[in-house]
Structure formats: structure tokens, C-alpha cells
Scaffold this active site. Structure first.
Site, short mmCIF file in Angstrom:
data_model
loop_
_atom_site.label_atom_id
_atom_site.label_comp_id
_atom_site.label_asym_id
_atom_site.label_seq_id
_atom_site.Cartn_x
_atom_site.Cartn_y
_atom_site.Cartn_z
N ASP A 1 0.70 -1.24 0.07
CA ASP A 1 0.11 -0.02 -0.01
C ASP A 1 0.92 1.39 -0.11
OD1 ASP A 1 1.01 -0.40 2.59
OD2 ASP A 1 -1.11 -0.62 3.26
N GLU B 1 -9.79 -1.83 5.15
CA GLU B 1 -10.47 -1.38 6.45
C GLU B 1 -11.77 -2.29 6.73
OE1 GLU B 1 -9.34 0.33 8.65
OE2 GLU B 1 -8.70 2.31 7.82
N HIS C 1 -7.39 -4.65 10.11
CA HIS C 1 -7.19 -4.31 8.71
C HIS C 1 -5.77 -4.86 8.21
CE1 HIS C 1 -5.13 -0.21 10.04
NE2 HIS C 1 -4.22 -1.16 9.14
N ASN D 1 -7.79 -2.58 14.43
CA ASN D 1 -9.08 -2.87 13.74
C ASN D 1 -9.16 -4.03 12.74
OD1 ASN D 1 -8.41 -1.87 11.51
ND2 ASN D 1 -9.73 -0.11 11.44
C1 GLP Z 1 -0.76 0.51 8.55
C2 GLP Z 1 -0.42 -0.76 7.32
C3 GLP Z 1 -0.51 -1.95 7.69
C4 GLP Z 1 0.03 -2.30 8.73
C5 GLP Z 1 -0.60 -1.62 9.83
C6 GLP Z 1 -0.03 -2.09 11.23
O1 GLP Z 1 -2.06 0.65 8.70
N1 GLP Z 1 -1.10 0.04 6.12
O2 GLP Z 1 -0.19 -2.72 6.52
O3 GLP Z 1 -0.20 -3.78 9.08
O4 GLP Z 1 -0.19 -0.38 9.89
O5 GLP Z 1 1.26 -1.17 11.53
P1 GLP Z 1 2.15 -1.67 12.70
O6 GLP Z 1 3.18 -2.89 12.48
O7 GLP Z 1 2.96 -0.15 13.00
O8 GLP Z 1 1.42 -1.72 13.96
#
Ligand code: GLP
Length: 241
Positions: free
Chosen positions: A67, A142, A137, A135
Site C-alpha cells: 500500500d 479497512e 485491517h 481494527n
Molecule cells: C498500517 C499499514 C498496515 C500495517 C498496520 C500496522 O495501517 N497499512 O500494513 O499492518 O499499519 O502497523 P504496525 O506494524 O506499525 O502496528
């Protein structure tokens, strides 16, 4: 879905690195699906270390990322392209031209998404790395995202914006939109490895593993995939134990 529960985040990174090492050893030109966020950082350090020590070469691998924020170009420190360059690509021997990240500043974002999905349709990742949002995702899919979604533009939920605000000087600077691989794109990968660490992921891990499979928890879709490995620390596992 296989679940490995490790004592520490360090062991999560080590386990994930061994899985990636095996994929690259078996197929030196593997297509690796990569992820951003704080969770994969330990894995990326281990991949860089392996490369430095001559244990693994990534010279022929190809990569795709999950992404990207809309409106941030690759020189912006919070763009996911910048994240990947500085945390992994510049630390291993991958050829930069073999790395692919969605462009959040493409003149036609819709076309950018369609091109990405078309590429993935012809090139399913050999392995796809995932983190998980608080949440539930995955990538930026989402809750409510249909399981048959392909790469698309999303409006981020308030809790995702709040979670990611820690990386920006101010919450108002967090982009409200992003481009993301869809759930169907992610599910096309031959193997999926999801990492989660910390108590703040315990509920999302529980929902992914125990709640009914539904778009209410995008990560629950992974239970329909034949080759998923979930590697988590004991804090993230605390609600499923
Ligand atoms: C963002 C990214 C996700 C990732 C999530 C959790 O939303 N788009 O791909 O899994 O954050 O991030 P973290 O690993 O910093 O908790």
C-alpha cells in the site's frame, strides 16, 4: 492457518526471517510481497544482516508492496516507498528497478490501481508479508472491505489515522486516503506470513482467529487461504491462549 507463538518480538523476527530465507533460497527470483509499519522492522534488520554476512542474496528477487498513502511521493519520509528504501532496499542487494510500490502521486490513481492488480494477476507473490491493524485491517483494507476487492483507493478510518499518527508530527498531517492491494490480491499469494507483536494487537489477533470469517475483520479472510503462517509474540497471543 498455522500459528507460531514466540516469547519475544525478536523471536518473531527470527522466525519470519527463516521463512523468507527458505523462499529466496528455493527460488532466487521470487516475488516477495512486503509490508510497512513498525512490526516488520525486526525482520528487515535480519534480512539485511543475512545479506551482509553472505547468507542470503536478494540480487534477483522482485518485490511488491501492499500500500501507499495518497499525496506523498517517494521522497516524503512517511511515504511507504521511502520506508522501504531506507529500512530494507538500500540495505540489501536487491535491484531497485525490481522493487514496486504503488505511487500515491500518480496522475491517474484509478489507473495506477488497475495496473497494479493486472500485474499481480499475472505475478502472484511467492510469499506475502502482512502486519495487522488494531481494527483487524490488512494492508489498508479497512473493516467492511469485500473479500473480492482488488487494488483500490481507500478512505482511512479514524482509528487507523490515529494509530498511524505517531509517525507524523501532527495527526492533521496523516493522509486521509491511501492506495492498497485488495483482499483478493493478497489472497492470490502462494504463501502468506502475518506478524503481530504487542498487547495492542491481541484483540485483532483474537478476531482474526476466532470470530466468524467476515469483512468485519478483514484479516479473518486469511482463514480461507491454504498456506498462512501467523507468527506472533505472547502479548499479541494473550487473548487466544
Ligand atoms: C498500517 C499499514 C498496515 C500495517 C498496520 C500496522 O495501517 N497499512 O500494513 O499492518 O499499519 O502497523 P504496525 O506494524 O506499525 O502496528
Amino acid at each position: 492457518m498455522k500459528i507460531f507463538i514466540c516469547k519475544t518480538a525478536e523471536q518473531v523476527a527470527d522466525t519470519a526471517n527463516k521463512i523468507f530465507r527458505e523462499v529466496v533460497k528455493t527460488k532466487p527470483d521470487a516475488l516477495l510481497g512486503l509490508a510497512t509499519g513498525s512490526t516488520p522492522l525486526g525482520l528487515y534488520q535480519k534480512m539485511a544482516e543475512d545479506c551482509r554476512k553472505g547468507i542470503t542474496t536478494y540480487k534477483d528477487i522482485r518485490t511488491v508492496n501492499l500500500d501507499e498513502y495518497v499525496g506523498l511521493d517517494g521522497t516524503h519520509e512517511q511515504s511507504y516507498r521511502y520506508f522501504m528504501n531506507t529500512n530494507l532496499f538500500q540495505k540489501i542487494d536487491v535491484q531497485m528497478s525490481n522493487t514496486r510500490v504503488l505511487s500515491g502521486v500518480a496522475p491517474d490513481l484509478q489507473k495506477e490501481c488497475e495496473d497494479y492488480s493486472a500485474y499481480l494477476a499475472g505475478n502472484p507473490p511467492d510469499i506475502q508479508l502482512l502486519g495487522i491493524g488494531g481494527n483487524g485491517h490488512i494492508a489498508f483494507n479497512e473493516p467492511g472491505t469485500p473479500f473480492d476487492s482488488r487494488t483500490h483507493i481507500v478512505t482511512l478510518k479514524e482509528n487507523t489515522i490515529a494509530d498511524n499518527a505517531r509517525f507524523f508530527s501532527d495527526i492533521s498531517k496523516v493522509p486521509r486516503k491511501a492506495l492498497t492491494m485488495g483482499i483478493a490480491d493478497i489472497m492470490s499469494a502462494k504463501k502468506i506470513v502475518l506478524l503481530a507483536t504487542g498487547k495492542n494487537k491481541a484483540q485483532a489477533v483474537f478476531d482474526m482467529c476466532e470470530k466468524p470469517i467476515s469483512p468485519d475483520c478483514p484479516a479473518s479472510a486469511l482463514r480461507n487461504h491454504p498456506n498462512v503462517i501467523v507468527v506472533i509474540d505472547s502479548d499479541a497471543a494473550s487473548k487466544i491462549l
